[in-house]
Design a protein around this motif. Structure first.
Motif, short mmCIF file in Angstrom:
data_model
loop_
_atom_site.label_atom_id
_atom_site.label_comp_id
_atom_site.label_asym_id
_atom_site.label_seq_id
_atom_site.Cartn_x
_atom_site.Cartn_y
_atom_site.Cartn_z
N LEU A 1 -13.69 0.06 1.03
CA LEU A 1 -12.97 -0.83 2.07
C LEU A 1 -12.44 0.13 3.29
N ASP A 2 -12.57 -0.48 4.28
CA ASP A 2 -12.04 0.56 5.57
C ASP A 2 -11.40 -0.12 6.71
N PHE A 3 -10.06 0.20 6.97
CA PHE A 3 -9.53 -0.53 7.78
C PHE A 3 -9.45 0.70 8.98
N TYR B 1 -11.69 7.80 4.57
CA TYR B 1 -11.08 6.57 5.44
C TYR B 1 -10.76 5.43 4.49
N GLY B 2 -10.89 5.35 3.32
CA GLY B 2 -10.36 4.51 2.38
C GLY B 2 -10.90 4.30 1.00
N PRO B 3 -10.19 3.61 0.31
CA PRO B 3 -10.27 3.59 -1.07
C PRO B 3 -11.56 2.87 -1.58
N LYS B 4 -12.07 2.80 -2.64
CA LYS B 4 -13.32 2.52 -3.13
C LYS B 4 -13.76 2.16 -4.56
N LEU B 5 -14.52 1.12 -4.72
CA LEU B 5 -14.97 1.07 -6.20
C LEU B 5 -16.23 1.77 -6.51
N ASP B 6 -16.11 2.66 -7.74
CA ASP B 6 -17.33 3.45 -7.78
C ASP B 6 -17.82 2.94 -9.00
N ILE B 7 -19.32 2.72 -9.10
CA ILE B 7 -19.88 2.29 -10.43
C ILE B 7 -20.43 3.47 -11.00
#
Length: 657
Positions: A490-492, A467-473
């Motif tokens: 992030l989810d629109f 459902y959306g891109p992300k930042l993975d640590i």
């Protein structure tokens, strides 16, 4: 006739039609030929003796490359199978394979499986085969010939039936034949440094509905020094294995008889988990989150609306039919539950950002073969949170979440990490939510936020949520492996699908943006990570037992020991009084074996002077100090999250204010 070969540096050279990979390597340089073990032609592996009969891209695979090591290990798996059949002709062979950790071969027999005690003899047979220095030859059989050869092996017969065409391609080593698609070394001169490691059950072709075979694990290297280093690494891995430490320190257990992948937390493990959960909740409350509880069951329709059923069905448990048309599902994610919290009231722009958090229990349909201690389980509790924001609040909220993550990392002394921006795979878009504008917009917003923060990151296509891109640590485990610890997504899409709105300053309805975030992932995996990082020696603030009191004489010094225990309990310390009828030195050793942060001994001198004799874990010498000073020092360690006194809050943080 000639052919044109293109090399990795884009240079093009002509060779005679039918030239072998080995001849190409020799033509480049003698040193390259000595290191060459295989080639890649148009991206596919080819053997050194294979002939090239068309134009294409060529790459020489050498011993010092990952692919070269893979060729060695695939060859070792082949020799392992030959040695097993020589010593145990009745054994049926499954499949052998090289992997990043070594190689393995699956076996089966009626009269008991091969055991770890038989590995030395098999290893010796492998060494004898190598010493004879035979060559491995390519060979092919018709399907009929192959079926006759493997008439008593149902696993090989199943593999033969799956091969397209009428020919079975493989390799011969003396009288032994096996078929596989991999490339092998043409001779065994380089197969000198290998080790058979262990045995374990493995389902045929990884399916729990198939028979359980016995898998022999092993490894191999070109150099003896690399094999020795690998042995040391494996020994370190055993010492840090959270499953072993969990058993030895009575932290948790998993019993397949009552439920594989379902951990039972013993009092010691439950204490560690409770401390972490209280810490996380307090941290999030102070950061503006509202903590909730939501059910682990939800109507299946919610997961159809969210898209989990479409994109994630294989990882979800089967729905439960309640008999009246209602279908309930064990939740694999908490986000639809938090969406219901948001929807329960009409929301105003004045409430945004609205931060909802929960230690939410979830369930995943993990296959039995994938389960491992606390790292891969079927029931897990996620340190989950969702923020609902207006579009113009995305960047600031992203920054706030990242600061919270960094603060938590500091308290747990986690410093080895990197940032990965995870995007949709543009070449494989069908597994993602179909909205090109949304993906372009959300990915650019995430990237802009990271650039604004001035943080280094790398980009990874294909790692986004559906459902959306992300930042993975990404953090480093105790053994140097990469693991995703935290994530901000992030989810629109979900606000759109669930019809989420808020009333803006203009009195009109607007669509919020949803930010998913996990600070330390699941409690299960995080505690497994900490157990291995600390090697079971948990810092004082996390340790299940922080202090053990050992009276020198049970009759003469018990009253003083009890007094100390009561004072420490009032301060909130986790303290034990060892009143067993054992020798004092035995009790001290036992406390050290259990990796208790502090062991205090009280005898006549301590009683008269109101002092304690303190032995810190890992130290051989004891220190005499006033009892109240000792308690103050323990309290300071707890308050400072057991960090070195020289470590200042904020030191080493990658994120500036």
């Amino acid at each position: 006739m000639s052919i044109k070969l293109t090399f990795p540096d884009n240079s093009i050279k002509e060779y005679d039609d039918g030239v072998t990979v080995e001849a190409v390597a020799k033509a480049i340089s003698t040193s390259l030929a000595k290191k060459a073990v295989a080639g890649k032609f148009n991206g596919a592996f080819v053997g050194l003796q294979d002939s090239l009969t068309a134009d294409g891209a060529i790459e020489i695979i050498t011993k010092d490359s990952e692919d070269g090591l893979n060729v060695l290990r695939q060859t070792a798996a082949f020799v392992l199978a030959a040695a097993i059949k020589d010593l145990h002709p009745e054994v049926r062979l499954g499949e052998g394979q090289a992997d990043e950790d070594g190689f393995f071969y699956d076996t089966d027999r009626d009269d008991g499986q091969l055991t770890i005690d038989q590995l030395p003899a098999i290893e010796a047979k492998m060494a004898a085969i190598v010493k004879e220095a035979p060559t491995i030859e390519k060979a092919s059989l018709t399907k009929a010939e192959a079926k006759q050869l493997f008439a008593n092996d149902p696993y090989k017969l199943e593999l033969i039936d799956a091969i397209e065409g009428d020919t079975v391609e493989g390799f011969k080593l003396g009288d032994f034949f096996d078929f596989e698609e991999a490339v092998l070394l043409p001779s065994l001169k380089d197969l000198k440094h290998f080790k058979l490691l262990s045995v374990a059950g493995a389902y045929w072709q990884g399916k729990s509905s198939n028979p359980m075979l016995q898998r022999i694990y092993a490894t191999a290297y070109y150099k003896e020094a690399d094999l020795e280093a690998d042995a040391k690494r494996r020994e370190e891995a055993k010492e840090r294995d959270h499953r072993v430490i969990g058993r030895d320190q009575d932290l948790f257990f998993v019993d397949p008889n009552v439920g594989a992948g379902l951990p039972y937390w013993m009092p010691n493990g439950a204490t560690i988990r409770r401390v972490i959960e209280r810490y996380i909740i307090d941290k999030e409350l102070a950061d503006g989150y509202e903590h909730v509880y939501t059910p682990v069951l939800m109507n299946l329709s919610a997961y159809k609306t969210s898209g989990h059923w479409e994109h994630y069905r294989e990882d979800m448990f089967p729905p439960m039919d309640m008999g009246d048309g209602e279908m309930l599902e064990l939740r694999p994610m908490n986000c639809p539950s938090h969406i219901q919290i948001y929807k329960h009231h009409i929301r105003s722009y004045r409430e945004l950002p609205l931060r909802i958090a929960e230690l939410g229990m979830m369930h995943r349909y993990e296959k039995s073969g994938a389960l491992s201690g606390l790292q891969r389980v079927r029931e897990m509790t996620l340190n989950d949170g969702h923020t609902f924001v207006a579009l113009d609040q995305v960047q600031e909220e992203f920054k706030k979440i990242l600061r919270l993550i960094m603060a938590v990392y500091e308290d747990f002394n986690i410093s080895d990490y990197s940032f990965r921006l995870s995007y949709r795979d543009p070449k494989n878009t069908e597994k993602y939510f179909d909205d090109e504008e949304m993906w372009t917009r959300s990915q650019s917003m995430l990237k802009a936020a990271m650039d604004d923060l001035g943080l280094d990151y790398y980009e990874a296509e294909g790692e986004a949520a559906f459902y959306g891109p992300k930042l993975d640590i990404q953090t480093k485990t105790a053994l140097g492996n990469d693991e995703t610890m935290s994530t901000i997504q992030l989810d629109f899409m979900l606000p759109e699908r669930f019809g989420l709105t808020y009333v803006g300053a203009d009195g009109q309805e607007h669509r919020p943006v949803m930010i998913h975030r996990g600070i330390v992932g699941t409690m299960e995996r995080f505690i497994a990570y900490l157990t291995e990082i600390y090697k079971g020696a948990f810092p004082t603030w996390l340790a299940p037992t922080q202090v053990v009191i050992v009276p020198v004489n049970l009759d003469a010094h018990m009253a003083y020991a009890k007094q100390l225990k009561e004072e420490m309990l009032k301060k909130g310390f986790r303290v034990e009084l060892d009143s067993r009828n054992e020798k004092m030195n035995y009790k001290i050793r036992d406390s050290q074996t259990r990796k208790i942060p502090f062991t205090i001994v009280v005898g006549e001198e301590e009683l008269n002077a109101a002092t304690v004799s303190v032995r810190k874990f890992g130290q051989s010498k004891a220190e005499e100090m006033p009892a109240n000073m000792f308690m103050d020092s323990v309290q300071a360690e707890i308050n400072n999250f057991s960090r070195d006194g020289k470590h200042k809050r904020g030191e080493g943080s990658q994120l500036a204010d």
